[in-house]
Design a protein around this motif. Sequence first.
Motif, PDB file in Angstrom:
ATOM      1  N   ASP A  40      64.808   9.887   0.816  1.00 18.83           N
ATOM      2  CA  ASP A  40      65.777  10.858   0.094  1.00 18.83           C
ATOM      3  C   ASP A  40      67.258  10.415   1.045  1.00 18.83           C
ATOM      4  O   ASP A  40      68.383  10.931   0.391  1.00 18.83           O
ATOM      5  CB  ASP A  40      66.113  11.533  -1.122  1.00 18.83           C
ATOM      6  N   ALA A  41      66.966   9.895   1.842  1.00 20.22           N
ATOM      7  CA  ALA A  41      68.351  10.191   3.015  1.00 20.22           C
ATOM      8  C   ALA A  41      69.450   8.979   1.948  1.00 20.22           C
ATOM      9  O   ALA A  41      68.985   8.195   1.455  1.00 20.22           O
ATOM     10  CB  ALA A  41      67.903   9.956   4.168  1.00 20.22           C
ATOM     11  N   ARG A  42      70.545   9.360   2.379  1.00 26.22           N
ATOM     12  CA  ARG A  42      71.510   8.872   2.360  1.00 26.22           C
ATOM     13  C   ARG A  42      72.989   8.857   3.094  1.00 26.22           C
ATOM     14  O   ARG A  42      73.119   9.760   3.165  1.00 26.22           O
ATOM     15  CB  ARG A  42      72.232   8.449   1.069  1.00 26.22           C
ATOM     16  N   HIS A  86      69.677  -3.026  -2.845  1.00 23.01           N
ATOM     17  CA  HIS A  86      68.193  -4.766  -2.692  1.00 23.01           C
ATOM     18  C   HIS A  86      68.209  -4.039  -1.218  1.00 23.01           C
ATOM     19  O   HIS A  86      66.510  -3.837  -1.223  1.00 23.01           O
ATOM     20  CB  HIS A  86      68.760  -6.412  -2.581  1.00 23.01           C
ATOM     21  N   VAL A  87      68.576  -4.011  -0.100  1.00 24.27           N
ATOM     22  CA  VAL A  87      68.803  -4.431   1.032  1.00 24.27           C
ATOM     23  C   VAL A  87      67.657  -2.842   1.365  1.00 24.27           C
ATOM     24  O   VAL A  87      66.969  -2.950   1.747  1.00 24.27           O
ATOM     25  CB  VAL A  87      69.535  -4.689   1.713  1.00 24.27           C
ATOM     26  N   THR A  88      67.959  -1.680   0.979  1.00 25.26           N
ATOM     27  CA  THR A  88      67.852  -0.536   1.184  1.00 25.26           C
ATOM     28  C   THR A  88      66.161  -0.693   0.384  1.00 25.26           C
ATOM     29  O   THR A  88      65.577  -0.048   1.254  1.00 25.26           O
ATOM     30  CB  THR A  88      68.608   0.376   0.396  1.00 25.26           C
ATOM     31  N   ALA A  89      66.138  -1.323  -0.700  1.00 31.08           N
ATOM     32  CA  ALA A  89      65.253  -0.928  -1.629  1.00 31.08           C
ATOM     33  C   ALA A  89      63.906  -1.565  -0.507  1.00 31.08           C
ATOM     34  O   ALA A  89      62.698  -1.173  -0.642  1.00 31.08           O
ATOM     35  CB  ALA A  89      65.116  -1.203  -2.518  1.00 31.08           C
ATOM     36  N   ALA A  90      64.457  -2.652  -0.599  1.00 31.50           N
ATOM     37  CA  ALA A  90      63.366  -3.552   0.310  1.00 31.50           C
ATOM     38  C   ALA A  90      62.858  -2.984   2.503  1.00 31.50           C
ATOM     39  O   ALA A  90      62.123  -3.240   2.454  1.00 31.50           O
ATOM     40  CB  ALA A  90      64.094  -5.145   0.684  1.00 31.50           C
ATOM     41  N   HIS A  91      63.831  -2.180   2.300  1.00 31.07           N
ATOM     42  CA  HIS A  91      63.998  -1.349   4.158  1.00 31.07           C
ATOM     43  C   HIS A  91      62.373  -0.657   3.229  1.00 31.07           C
ATOM     44  O   HIS A  91      61.886  -0.349   4.018  1.00 31.07           O
ATOM     45  CB  HIS A  91      65.135  -0.689   5.007  1.00 31.07           C
ATOM     46  N   LYS A  92      62.159  -0.196   2.177  1.00 29.61           N
ATOM     47  CA  LYS A  92      62.435   1.114   2.019  1.00 29.61           C
ATOM     48  C   LYS A  92      60.730   0.201   1.693  1.00 29.61           C
ATOM     49  O   LYS A  92      59.861   1.578   2.270  1.00 29.61           O
ATOM     50  CB  LYS A  92      62.387   2.334   1.087  1.00 29.61           C
TER      51      LYS A  92
END
Length: 95
Positions: A40-42, A86-92
């Motif tokens: 959950d880091a931002r 999208h990039v963050t979700a793909a990275h996760k």
Amino acid sequence: MNSKLSPEARAAELAQLEAMPDDAIDTRDIPEAPADSWLDARRSDLYRPVKQAITIRLDADVLAWFKSNADGGGYQTEINRVLREHVTAAHKRGA
């Protein structure tokens, strides 16, 4: 690191630390955080990534939607936000 060192001595100490291999660094008093801690880091609100001007071709209906539905920051900012999500979700996911 000693905060009372001269700038030259501090630079020498930093160079010595930088040359040290990772496995030689004693991290017992600062254990690594488990991977779950970062889910959950931002980024801080102070983080400002470098912007790069590009030319991109989008479907007319997609562009019209972003122009009519952008909240406050403008449609380009909204497109960037959606792409970043999208990039963050793909990275996760590990993609």
